[in-house]
Design a protein around this motif. Structure first.
Motif, PDB file in Angstrom:
ATOM      1  N   VAL A  49       0.827  -1.211   0.000  1.00  0.00           N
ATOM      2  CA  VAL A  49       0.000   0.000   0.000  1.00  0.00           C
ATOM      3  C   VAL A  49       0.859   1.258   0.000  1.00  0.00           C
ATOM      4  O   VAL A  49       0.678   2.140  -0.843  1.00  0.00           O
ATOM      5  CB  VAL A  49      -0.974   0.002   1.204  1.00  0.00           C
ATOM      6  N   ASP A  50       1.786   1.346   0.947  1.00  0.00           N
ATOM      7  CA  ASP A  50       2.570   2.572   1.095  1.00  0.00           C
ATOM      8  C   ASP A  50       3.537   2.809  -0.056  1.00  0.00           C
ATOM      9  O   ASP A  50       3.726   3.946  -0.483  1.00  0.00           O
ATOM     10  CB  ASP A  50       3.359   2.559   2.403  1.00  0.00           C
ATOM     11  N   VAL A  51       4.159   1.785  -0.538  1.00  0.00           N
ATOM     12  CA  VAL A  51       5.189   1.975  -1.560  1.00  0.00           C
ATOM     13  C   VAL A  51       4.612   1.842  -2.965  1.00  0.00           C
ATOM     14  O   VAL A  51       4.734   2.751  -3.781  1.00  0.00           O
ATOM     15  CB  VAL A  51       6.364   0.993  -1.352  1.00  0.00           C
ATOM     16  N   ILE A  52       3.969   0.746  -3.267  1.00  0.00           N
ATOM     17  CA  ILE A  52       3.521   0.519  -4.645  1.00  0.00           C
ATOM     18  C   ILE A  52       2.298   1.368  -4.985  1.00  0.00           C
ATOM     19  O   ILE A  52       2.310   2.126  -5.957  1.00  0.00           O
ATOM     20  CB  ILE A  52       3.259  -0.980  -4.889  1.00  0.00           C
ATOM     21  N   LEU A  53       1.241   1.252  -4.191  1.00  0.00           N
ATOM     22  CA  LEU A  53       0.016   2.002  -4.488  1.00  0.00           C
ATOM     23  C   LEU A  53       0.239   3.506  -4.391  1.00  0.00           C
ATOM     24  O   LEU A  53      -0.157   4.256  -5.284  1.00  0.00           O
ATOM     25  CB  LEU A  53      -1.108   1.577  -3.544  1.00  0.00           C
ATOM     26  N   LEU A  54       0.872   3.949  -3.332  1.00  0.00           N
ATOM     27  CA  LEU A  54       1.096   5.383  -3.151  1.00  0.00           C
ATOM     28  C   LEU A  54       1.973   5.961  -4.256  1.00  0.00           C
ATOM     29  O   LEU A  54       1.678   7.043  -4.780  1.00  0.00           O
ATOM     30  CB  LEU A  54       1.711   5.643  -1.776  1.00  0.00           C
ATOM     31  N   SER A  55       3.015   5.258  -4.651  1.00  0.00           N
ATOM     32  CA  SER A  55       3.867   5.766  -5.727  1.00  0.00           C
ATOM     33  C   SER A  55       3.109   5.797  -7.045  1.00  0.00           C
ATOM     34  O   SER A  55       3.274   6.726  -7.840  1.00  0.00           O
ATOM     35  CB  SER A  55       5.141   4.944  -5.853  1.00  0.00           C
ATOM     36  N   TYR A  56       2.255   4.813  -7.293  1.00  0.00           N
ATOM     37  CA  TYR A  56       1.456   4.792  -8.524  1.00  0.00           C
ATOM     38  C   TYR A  56       0.501   5.984  -8.575  1.00  0.00           C
ATOM     39  O   TYR A  56       0.381   6.661  -9.601  1.00  0.00           O
ATOM     40  CB  TYR A  56       0.698   3.469  -8.613  1.00  0.00           C
ATOM     41  N   VAL A  57      -0.146   6.277  -7.469  1.00  0.00           N
ATOM     42  CA  VAL A  57      -1.070   7.417  -7.402  1.00  0.00           C
ATOM     43  C   VAL A  57      -0.303   8.732  -7.544  1.00  0.00           C
ATOM     44  O   VAL A  57      -0.717   9.632  -8.284  1.00  0.00           O
ATOM     45  CB  VAL A  57      -1.883   7.378  -6.092  1.00  0.00           C
ATOM     46  N   ILE A  58       0.824   8.852  -6.861  1.00  0.00           N
ATOM     47  CA  ILE A  58       1.623  10.083  -6.934  1.00  0.00           C
ATOM     48  C   ILE A  58       2.138  10.327  -8.350  1.00  0.00           C
ATOM     49  O   ILE A  58       2.120  11.461  -8.840  1.00  0.00           O
ATOM     50  CB  ILE A  58       2.774  10.051  -5.917  1.00  0.00           C
ATOM     51  N   VAL A  59       2.571   9.290  -9.017  1.00  0.00           N
ATOM     52  CA  VAL A  59       3.062   9.445 -10.394  1.00  0.00           C
ATOM     53  C   VAL A  59       1.937   9.895 -11.310  1.00  0.00           C
ATOM     54  O   VAL A  59       2.126  10.793 -12.145  1.00  0.00           O
ATOM     55  CB  VAL A  59       3.707   8.126 -10.896  1.00  0.00           C
TER      56      VAL A  59
END
Length: 136
Positions: A49-59
Protein backbone atom coordinates in the motif's frame (compact mmCIF):
# COMPACT_ATOMS: atom_id res chain seq x y z
CA UNK A 1 16.74 13.09 -43.81
CA UNK A 2 14.47 10.50 -45.39
CA UNK A 3 15.59 7.82 -42.91
CA UNK A 4 14.77 10.14 -40.04
CA UNK A 5 11.23 10.70 -41.34
CA UNK A 6 10.72 6.96 -41.70
CA UNK A 7 11.84 6.51 -38.08
CA UNK A 8 9.25 9.00 -36.85
CA UNK A 9 6.52 7.38 -38.89
CA UNK A 10 7.36 4.04 -37.31
CA UNK A 11 7.25 5.55 -33.83
CA UNK A 12 3.89 7.15 -34.62
CA UNK A 13 2.55 3.80 -35.75
CA UNK A 14 3.70 2.21 -32.50
CA UNK A 15 2.11 4.96 -30.43
CA UNK A 16 -1.41 4.53 -31.86
CA UNK A 17 -2.49 2.73 -28.69
CA UNK A 18 -1.39 5.64 -26.53
CA UNK A 19 -3.29 8.11 -28.69
CA UNK A 20 -6.46 6.05 -28.47
CA UNK A 21 -6.00 4.95 -24.92
CA UNK A 22 -8.97 3.74 -22.86
CA UNK A 23 -10.70 5.81 -20.21
CA UNK A 24 -9.18 5.98 -16.72
CA UNK A 25 -11.73 3.66 -15.15
CA UNK A 26 -10.33 0.65 -17.04
CA UNK A 27 -7.05 0.74 -15.07
CA UNK A 28 -7.95 0.37 -11.35
CA UNK A 29 -9.00 -3.31 -11.56
CA UNK A 30 -5.84 -4.55 -13.37
CA UNK A 31 -3.65 -2.32 -11.18
CA UNK A 32 -5.32 -3.75 -8.07
CA UNK A 33 -4.74 -7.27 -9.42
CA UNK A 34 -1.04 -6.52 -9.91
CA UNK A 35 -0.79 -5.12 -6.40
CA UNK A 36 -2.68 -8.11 -5.00
CA UNK A 37 -0.12 -10.40 -6.65
CA UNK A 38 2.66 -8.29 -5.14
CA UNK A 39 1.06 -8.55 -1.72
CA UNK A 40 0.58 -12.28 -2.07
CA UNK A 41 4.21 -12.80 -3.12
CA UNK A 42 5.74 -10.42 -0.55
CA UNK A 43 3.26 -10.90 2.27
CA UNK A 44 3.68 -7.27 3.30
CA UNK A 45 0.54 -5.14 3.15
CA UNK A 46 2.29 -1.98 4.36
CA UNK A 47 4.88 -2.20 1.57
CA UNK A 48 2.20 -2.90 -1.04
CA UNK A 49 0.00 0.00 0.00
CA UNK A 50 2.57 2.57 1.09
CA UNK A 51 5.19 1.97 -1.56
CA UNK A 52 3.52 0.52 -4.64
CA UNK A 53 0.02 2.00 -4.49
CA UNK A 54 1.10 5.38 -3.15
CA UNK A 55 3.87 5.77 -5.73
CA UNK A 56 1.46 4.79 -8.52
CA UNK A 57 -1.07 7.42 -7.40
CA UNK A 58 1.62 10.08 -6.93
CA UNK A 59 3.06 9.45 -10.39
CA UNK A 60 -0.38 9.74 -11.99
CA UNK A 61 -1.20 12.97 -10.17
CA UNK A 62 2.28 14.36 -10.78
CA UNK A 63 2.11 13.73 -14.50
CA UNK A 64 -1.31 15.36 -14.78
CA UNK A 65 -0.17 18.35 -12.72
CA UNK A 66 3.01 18.70 -14.79
CA UNK A 67 1.00 18.75 -18.02
CA UNK A 68 -1.35 21.42 -16.65
CA UNK A 69 1.34 23.59 -15.09
CA UNK A 70 3.53 23.60 -18.19
CA UNK A 71 0.51 23.88 -20.51
CA UNK A 72 1.78 20.84 -22.35
CA UNK A 73 -0.80 19.05 -24.48
CA UNK A 74 -0.87 15.61 -22.90
CA UNK A 75 -4.37 14.29 -22.12
CA UNK A 76 -5.10 12.49 -18.86
CA UNK A 77 -6.12 9.37 -20.83
CA UNK A 78 -2.56 9.09 -22.14
CA UNK A 79 -1.13 9.74 -18.70
CA UNK A 80 -3.12 6.86 -17.21
CA UNK A 81 -2.20 4.53 -20.07
CA UNK A 82 1.51 5.32 -19.84
CA UNK A 83 1.53 5.07 -16.06
CA UNK A 84 -0.25 1.72 -16.13
CA UNK A 85 2.36 0.49 -18.60
CA UNK A 86 5.01 1.88 -16.25
CA UNK A 87 3.44 -0.02 -13.35
CA UNK A 88 3.76 -3.25 -15.31
CA UNK A 89 7.39 -2.48 -16.19
CA UNK A 90 8.15 -1.49 -12.56
CA UNK A 91 6.83 -4.81 -11.39
CA UNK A 92 8.71 -6.84 -13.98
CA UNK A 93 11.93 -5.04 -13.17
CA UNK A 94 11.27 -5.25 -9.43
CA UNK A 95 10.74 -9.00 -9.54
CA UNK A 96 13.77 -9.46 -11.76
CA UNK A 97 15.99 -7.56 -9.32
CA UNK A 98 14.42 -8.85 -6.12
CA UNK A 99 13.79 -12.39 -7.31
CA UNK A 100 17.35 -12.97 -8.49
CA UNK A 101 18.71 -11.88 -5.13
CA UNK A 102 20.62 -8.93 -6.60
CA UNK A 103 18.95 -6.73 -3.98
CA UNK A 104 17.27 -8.54 -1.08
CA UNK A 105 15.61 -5.51 0.53
CA UNK A 106 12.28 -4.96 -1.28
CA UNK A 107 12.27 -1.19 -0.69
CA UNK A 108 15.66 -0.79 -2.37
CA UNK A 109 14.69 -3.07 -5.25
CA UNK A 110 11.51 -1.08 -5.79
CA UNK A 111 13.34 2.26 -5.64
CA UNK A 112 15.79 0.99 -8.25
CA UNK A 113 13.01 -0.26 -10.50
CA UNK A 114 10.85 2.86 -10.30
CA UNK A 115 13.78 5.23 -10.82
CA UNK A 116 14.99 3.22 -13.81
CA UNK A 117 11.55 3.30 -15.40
CA UNK A 118 11.23 7.04 -14.68
CA UNK A 119 14.58 7.63 -16.39
CA UNK A 120 13.53 5.55 -19.39
CA UNK A 121 10.21 7.41 -19.63
CA UNK A 122 11.99 10.78 -19.44
CA UNK A 123 14.45 9.82 -22.14
CA UNK A 124 11.70 8.55 -24.44
CA UNK A 125 9.55 11.61 -23.77
CA UNK A 126 12.45 13.98 -24.46
CA UNK A 127 13.57 12.12 -27.56
CA UNK A 128 10.29 11.33 -29.28
CA UNK A 129 7.55 13.70 -28.24
CA UNK A 130 6.83 16.24 -30.93
CA UNK A 131 7.07 19.99 -30.39
CA UNK A 132 3.80 20.40 -32.29
CA UNK A 133 1.83 19.53 -29.19
CA UNK A 134 2.80 22.62 -27.24
CA UNK A 135 -0.13 24.95 -26.76
CA UNK A 136 0.38 28.32 -28.37
Amino acid sequence: MRDRQAHHRNFEELSKYIRRSPQWYYYPAPAAAIMALDYHALGNLVFTVDVILLSYVIVNLGDIAFARITKFEFPARRVFALNFLSLIIWNIFFWAVYGTGFIRIPEYAFMLSISSVALLRSLMFYTYYSERTLRQ
